[in-house]
Design an enzyme around this catalytic site. Structure first.
Site, PDB file in Angstrom:
ATOM      1  N   ASP A  84       3.325  -9.453   2.135  1.00 27.23           N
ATOM      2  CA  ASP A  84       2.081  -9.399   2.921  1.00 27.23           C
ATOM      3  C   ASP A  84       1.939 -10.564   3.886  1.00 27.23           C
ATOM      4  OD1 ASP A  84       1.425  -7.089   1.470  1.00 27.23           O
ATOM      5  OD2 ASP A  84       0.725  -8.353  -0.173  1.00 27.23           O
ATOM      6  N   GLY A 118       2.774 -10.387   6.975  1.00 26.13           N
ATOM      7  CA  GLY A 118       2.610  -9.875   8.343  1.00 26.13           C
ATOM      8  C   GLY A 118       3.951  -9.569   9.000  1.00 26.13           C
ATOM      9  N   ALA A 170       5.960  -1.257  -0.716  1.00 23.90           N
ATOM     10  CA  ALA A 170       5.638  -2.028   0.483  1.00 23.90           C
ATOM     11  C   ALA A 170       4.431  -1.414   1.182  1.00 23.90           C
ATOM     12  CB  ALA A 170       6.830  -2.030   1.435  1.00 23.90           C
ATOM     13  N   GLY A 171       3.644  -2.252   1.792  1.00 26.92           N
ATOM     14  CA  GLY A 171       2.544  -1.755   2.612  1.00 26.92           C
ATOM     15  C   GLY A 171       2.655  -2.416   3.966  1.00 26.92           C
ATOM     16  N   ARG A 203      22.917   3.422 -14.922  1.00 28.54           N
ATOM     17  CA  ARG A 203      23.930   4.389 -14.449  1.00 28.54           C
ATOM     18  C   ARG A 203      23.528   5.830 -14.723  1.00 28.54           C
ATOM     19  NH1 ARG A 203      28.772   0.708 -16.630  1.00 28.54           N
ATOM     20  NH2 ARG A 203      27.783   1.359 -18.569  1.00 28.54           N
ATOM     21  N   THR A 225       9.432  -7.942  -8.161  1.00 29.63           N
ATOM     22  CA  THR A 225       9.764  -6.545  -7.942  1.00 29.63           C
ATOM     23  C   THR A 225      11.212  -6.339  -8.373  1.00 29.63           C
ATOM     24  OG1 THR A 225       9.592  -4.720  -6.366  1.00 29.63           O
ATOM     25  CG2 THR A 225      10.458  -6.808  -5.504  1.00 29.63           C
ATOM     26  N   THR A 282      -1.212  -1.270  -0.083  1.00 33.08           N
ATOM     27  CA  THR A 282      -0.666  -0.171  -0.881  1.00 33.08           C
ATOM     28  C   THR A 282      -1.637   0.234  -1.993  1.00 33.08           C
ATOM     29  OG1 THR A 282       1.594  -0.831  -0.387  1.00 33.08           O
ATOM     30  CG2 THR A 282       1.281   0.490  -2.387  1.00 33.08           C
ATOM     31  N   ARG A 288      -5.991  -3.482  -3.920  1.00 37.28           N
ATOM     32  CA  ARG A 288      -6.455  -4.573  -4.785  1.00 37.28           C
ATOM     33  C   ARG A 288      -6.805  -5.810  -3.951  1.00 37.28           C
ATOM     34  NH1 ARG A 288      -1.411  -5.123  -8.797  1.00 37.28           N
ATOM     35  NH2 ARG A 288      -0.341  -4.433  -6.908  1.00 37.28           N
ATOM     36  N   ARG A 311      -6.451  -9.389  -2.988  1.00 37.63           N
ATOM     37  CA  ARG A 311      -5.337 -10.328  -3.172  1.00 37.63           C
ATOM     38  C   ARG A 311      -5.872 -11.687  -3.588  1.00 37.63           C
ATOM     39  NH1 ARG A 311      -2.962  -8.490   2.600  1.00 37.63           N
ATOM     40  NH2 ARG A 311      -1.917  -6.583   1.960  1.00 37.63           N
TER      41      ARG A 311
HETATM   42  P1  IMP Z   1       6.469  -3.299  -7.969  1.00 34.21           P
HETATM   43  O1  IMP Z   1       7.286  -3.702  -6.794  1.00 34.21           O
HETATM   44  O2  IMP Z   1       5.520  -2.181  -7.682  1.00 34.21           O
HETATM   45  O3  IMP Z   1       7.292  -3.067  -9.191  1.00 34.21           O
HETATM   46  O4  IMP Z   1       5.524  -4.541  -8.322  1.00 34.21           O
HETATM   47  C1  IMP Z   1       6.040  -5.781  -8.814  1.00 34.21           C
HETATM   48  C2  IMP Z   1       5.247  -6.948  -8.257  1.00 34.21           C
HETATM   49  O5  IMP Z   1       5.506  -7.077  -6.867  1.00 34.21           O
HETATM   50  C3  IMP Z   1       3.728  -6.786  -8.378  1.00 34.21           C
HETATM   51  O6  IMP Z   1       3.172  -8.070  -8.550  1.00 34.21           O
HETATM   52  C4  IMP Z   1       3.343  -6.259  -7.008  1.00 34.21           C
HETATM   53  O7  IMP Z   1       2.004  -6.512  -6.667  1.00 34.21           O
HETATM   54  C5  IMP Z   1       4.312  -7.008  -6.128  1.00 34.21           C
HETATM   55  N1  IMP Z   1       4.609  -6.293  -4.878  1.00 34.21           N
HETATM   56  C6  IMP Z   1       5.387  -5.208  -4.721  1.00 34.21           C
HETATM   57  N2  IMP Z   1       5.434  -4.831  -3.440  1.00 34.21           N
HETATM   58  C7  IMP Z   1       4.680  -5.716  -2.762  1.00 34.21           C
HETATM   59  C8  IMP Z   1       4.370  -5.872  -1.382  1.00 34.21           C
HETATM   60  O8  IMP Z   1       4.827  -5.127  -0.507  1.00 34.21           O
HETATM   61  N3  IMP Z   1       3.545  -6.906  -1.066  1.00 34.21           N
HETATM   62  C9  IMP Z   1       3.070  -7.778  -1.993  1.00 34.21           C
HETATM   63  N4  IMP Z   1       3.349  -7.671  -3.292  1.00 34.21           N
HETATM   64  C10 IMP Z   1       4.148  -6.646  -3.671  1.00 34.21           C
HETATM   65 MG    MG Z   2       2.148  -5.521   2.521  1.00 32.38          MG
END
Ligand code: IMP
Ligand code: MG
Length: 379
Positions: A14, A16, A40-41, A139, A204, A265, A268, A270
């Site tokens: 996030d 930017g 990702a957002g 696998r 992640t 995404t 929530r 932040r």
């Molecule tokens: P997951 O990627 O959904 O498994 O989430 C694992 C961790 O990564 C969590 O704390 C999510 O909030 C964070 N996370 C996953 N994708 C993003 C993103 O694009 N931006 C910020 N945090 C992320």
């Molecule tokens: Mg984002």
């Protein structure tokens, strides 16, 4: 710009990235996503309107030339991709034919999303990313290539993608093109969320660093890639995990509101805090970030003073050092606008810190004070 450029999230996502990648996209023949998926957002702005997407690369589809490639390193939810493409096609007909998908990419199945929801202890995005990668590494993963025919829900979505014009090509088939043409690699998440080098287990499940580009099949280009890390002027985290510079209560509320820090995404709120320079220097070294762009400088306009963490009591040895870190701050005078010398002094402070504390003498090369193209200011 260079023939190959990677835009990397230098901290916790996030930052930017998409807004900057989208602005640079018209200069590139290809835009490649290397890891992650619909977790990702990506927020971009076109003609003053805000768009959020999760799987499509942040191409500026108004420019006829750039193609997108979703690589084998990704975990792709075909249903979600169909939805996003259908939506985008309304504004930009035929963009499906400009999108390429590596058939070896991992598929996120509906069951993966169910498992993610029922086992979520770290605040994941519930997009099925962890469970899909878990199957991959056991696998027994589902891959795009496994659903090119058949009657399952997923196979039907792959059929929809075909009807929308999406082309299925392995990275090896396109490598000769990638070697001749220009490629912008668009990162997702950030280095501190990396599966190997992030704040494990609050991470992640993909490689969010430069090496993820290699994993996606682009190793032959790695040493030609210019690497730009994006960091906000402050820091945010969504989901659980250590956050040494986190602000609380009213201060946090204020910064969250000013920065509109709500997950794109999951929606929530932040967590927010000050810029963490030891963590940023760590990320630059781990991900070979040569240059940094500081985004959202305008969010801090009007602050009387701005804090920056310049050291932990014990030196950082890995991202695990973020757990229980005792932080030391420098307080710098705030600024009102980009004409204000204090803003430039803040940027020099960050720049000087990075030059001194990183192996590649990482520099601050630009900053942003808004979402319009003119608001990205190169130094
Ligand atoms: P997951 O990627 O959904 O498994 O989430 C694992 C961790 O990564 C969590 O704390 C999510 O909030 C964070 N996370 C996953 N994708 C993003 C993103 O694009 N931006 C910020 N945090 C992320
Ligand atoms: Mg984002």
């Amino acid at each position: 710009m260079n023939q190959y450029l990677a835009i990397i999230g230098s901290l916790l996502g996030d930052e930017g990235k998409a807004r900057i990648a989208h602005q640079l996209a018209p200069q590139y023949d290809w835009m490649v996503r290397w890891g992650g998926g619909a977790n990702a957002g990506h927020t971009i702005y076109r003609d003053k309107k805000k768009y959020v997407h999760h799987l499509l690369p942040s191409i500026d589809w108004r420019h006829p030339k750039t193609n997108g490639f979703l690589s084998a390193g990704m975990a792709i939810d075909p249903q979600e991709l169909v939805k996003e493409l259908e939506q985008a096609q309304q504004d930009f007909p035929n963009i499906g034919s400009r999108l390429y998908l590596d058939p070896n990419a991992t598929v996120v199945l509906p069951s993966h999303k169910q498992v993610d929801i029922s086992t979520n202890t770290i605040g994941t995005t519930n997009k099925g990313i962890g469970p899909a990668y878990q199957d991959k590494y056991a696998r027994k993963g589902a891959r795009i290539v496994d659903f090119m025919s058949g009657a399952s829900e997923t196979a039907r979505s792959i059929g929809d993608l075909k009807s929308l014009g999406v082309q299925f090509k392995h990275v090896y088939e396109l490598l000769p093109k990638f070697h001749q043409e220009s490629v912008l690699f668009e990162g997702a998440q950030g280095v501190l969320l990396d599966i190997n080098h992030g704040t494990y287990p609050y991470v992640t499940c993909s490689d969010t660093t430069l090496s993820g580009i290699g994993q996606a099949g682009f190793s032959s280009l790695i040493n030609k890639i210019r690497t730009i890390g994006i960091s906000k002027a402050y820091l945010t985290r969504v989901g659980q995990g250590p956050f040494p510079t986190q602000l609380k209560d009213a201060e946090a509320e204020n910064l969250r509101t000013l920065g509109d820090e709500f997950g794109s995404t999951t929606g929530r709120a932040r967590d927010v805090g000050w810029l963490d320079l030891p963590a940023l220097a760590y990320a630059c070294d781990i991900s070979a970030i040569q240059e940094v762009i500081i985004s959202k400088m305008d969010v801090l306009n009007g602050f009387k003073t701005v804090k920056v963490c310049h050291a932990y009591e014990k030196p950082i040895t890995s991202a695990t050092s973020l757990f229980n870190a005792v932080t030391k701050y420098t307080e710098l005078p705030g600024w009102k606008s980009s004409d204000d010398q204090n803003l430039w002094d803040f940027l020099s402070f960050v720049n000087n810190y990075l030059v001194e504390h990183t192996l590649m003498k990482t520099k601050v090369v630009a900053f942003s004070v808004g979402v319009e193209d003119k608001d990205l200011i190169w130094m």
